[in-house]
Design a protein around this motif. Sequence first.
Motif, mmCIF file in Angstrom:
data_model
loop_
_atom_site.group_PDB
_atom_site.id
_atom_site.type_symbol
_atom_site.label_atom_id
_atom_site.label_comp_id
_atom_site.label_asym_id
_atom_site.label_seq_id
_atom_site.Cartn_x
_atom_site.Cartn_y
_atom_site.Cartn_z
ATOM 1 N N UNK B 90 -26.052 -6.233 18.263
ATOM 2 C CA UNK B 90 -25.875 -7.525 17.277
ATOM 3 C C UNK B 90 -24.522 -7.564 17.653
ATOM 4 N N UNK B 91 -24.325 -8.723 18.335
ATOM 5 C CA UNK B 91 -23.017 -10.102 17.420
ATOM 6 C C UNK B 91 -23.148 -10.669 16.559
ATOM 7 N N UNK B 93 -19.958 -12.602 14.263
ATOM 8 C CA UNK B 93 -19.367 -13.340 14.071
ATOM 9 C C UNK B 93 -18.129 -12.931 13.385
ATOM 10 N N UNK B 94 -16.905 -12.825 13.723
ATOM 11 C CA UNK B 94 -15.335 -12.885 13.112
ATOM 12 C C UNK B 94 -15.694 -13.473 11.431
ATOM 13 N N UNK B 103 -24.042 -18.055 7.898
ATOM 14 C CA UNK B 103 -23.895 -18.629 9.078
ATOM 15 C C UNK B 103 -25.065 -19.143 9.486
ATOM 16 N N UNK B 142 -15.753 -6.988 11.660
ATOM 17 C CA UNK B 142 -15.209 -5.379 13.399
ATOM 18 C C UNK B 142 -15.758 -4.524 12.396
#
Lengths: 233, 228
Positions: B90-91, B93-94, B103, B142
């Motif tokens: 999965x991506x 977001x920062x 989001x 992250x």
Amino acid sequence: MDDLSTATSQAFVLLLTGNAELWEIIAISFSVSFRAILFSAPLAILIAFFLASFQFPMRRFLIALFNTAMSIPAVVVGLTLYLLLSRAGPLGDLKLLFTQEAMILGQMLLCFPLLVALSYAALQSLDRRAWETAITLGAHPIRAFFSVLKEAHFGLMAAVIAGFGRIIAEVGSSMMIGGNILHHTRNIPTAIALETSKGSFAQGIALGIVLLIMALALNLFLSYIQGRGELSL
Amino acid sequence: MINLSLDNISYTIKKKVILKQLDFDLSSDNFILMTGQNGSGKSTLLKILSGLLKPDSFYLSYAQDISVKKNWSVSKNYLRGTFCYLHQTPYLFSGTVFDNIAYGLKQHLFSKRRLKWCEINHKVNAALKMIDLQHLSDRPSHALSGGEKQRVAIARSWVIEPDFILLDEPFANMDKQSRLSTYETINQLKEDNIGIIITSHDPHNGELKFNRHFHLHQGNMIEKFIPE
């Protein structure tokens, strides 16, 4: 050597005593270059986004064109604009020659390819999943676009700073289409060229110091927002 | 409950046929396992279903009005609002875990569907509770492990209340503990009546109660029988 140290100390005196003429040149320089970058960055980033995200005819050609245009000499841009804006030129009626607006136009043309090429590199290296994730979470494509820009903001900031560095220090185009007119179009690089040709080094050195301090400040700012490295050796 | 009928889904890339005129129906009470070899088109099909990838041909009709077939350009926005796709990795977001889950809830800033801040806060906290990661709310995305990222991504999809969640190989490269937590989260989705399609190579040993099994092979899809 004595001449250099004398000129350097005089340069600091000029800077620290608030020499009006000197600070006016600095103000004109920053005002012109900030406006140039402000007007060109949004369109450049938009074009870079399209180049990095979509397949369309001539895409590769455009990328090569912007990469090539990055190295276009400032005097060539200056000469082209001079011919276009001079009284006999096709845009002579606009009476823009030897104005700050003409300098802004020249600087926009100079930084635009660099902004596109570096923004393209920043956006292309970004994961395609960022766009897909934004869309699948219900973002309108325009909001997804801004989400992608946010993810690539380090690279984009670096592109903008590199673009600003390119135009704040360029002399060829500003000299030809700005005319180096005191109080109007004399900026830091044209003033340095003029003062050096007159043998008056103090003001040239002072302006050079301003350029160096600005470059250092911008890079420190970039390093700050990029955060600290997380790898350990 | 939503019932959809999908017809004639084809997709070709560089003259290679990936999907060959697939016809099938879906319902939001489906819990589907999708299998197939690498390159059989599982991810492609999920991306088409979620409106992220344009197929060569595509028709969608709703069960209420099965005679009206809508083509891709008409269906795309409907698909994007109905299906939520999760990448294999999965991506995120920062920003923090909270930012990521919020989001999708912040995407209607200028419409009547805009949520108040307290509503967003409430929904995100409920999602964090569902995946049992309340303590990671303020952690940068992250800094999460692979399993935590997967669960945060599932929670991020869950809060926007899609009718279907499509999970592309969600258990790839996961250790046993993360896998168990993810099974639990997915079963929770099912309890909330969200249709689920999972592509996977793993047998799952019965932890996930699939009620349908699609198998893709050389561009064709067959539905396999699932024993009780």
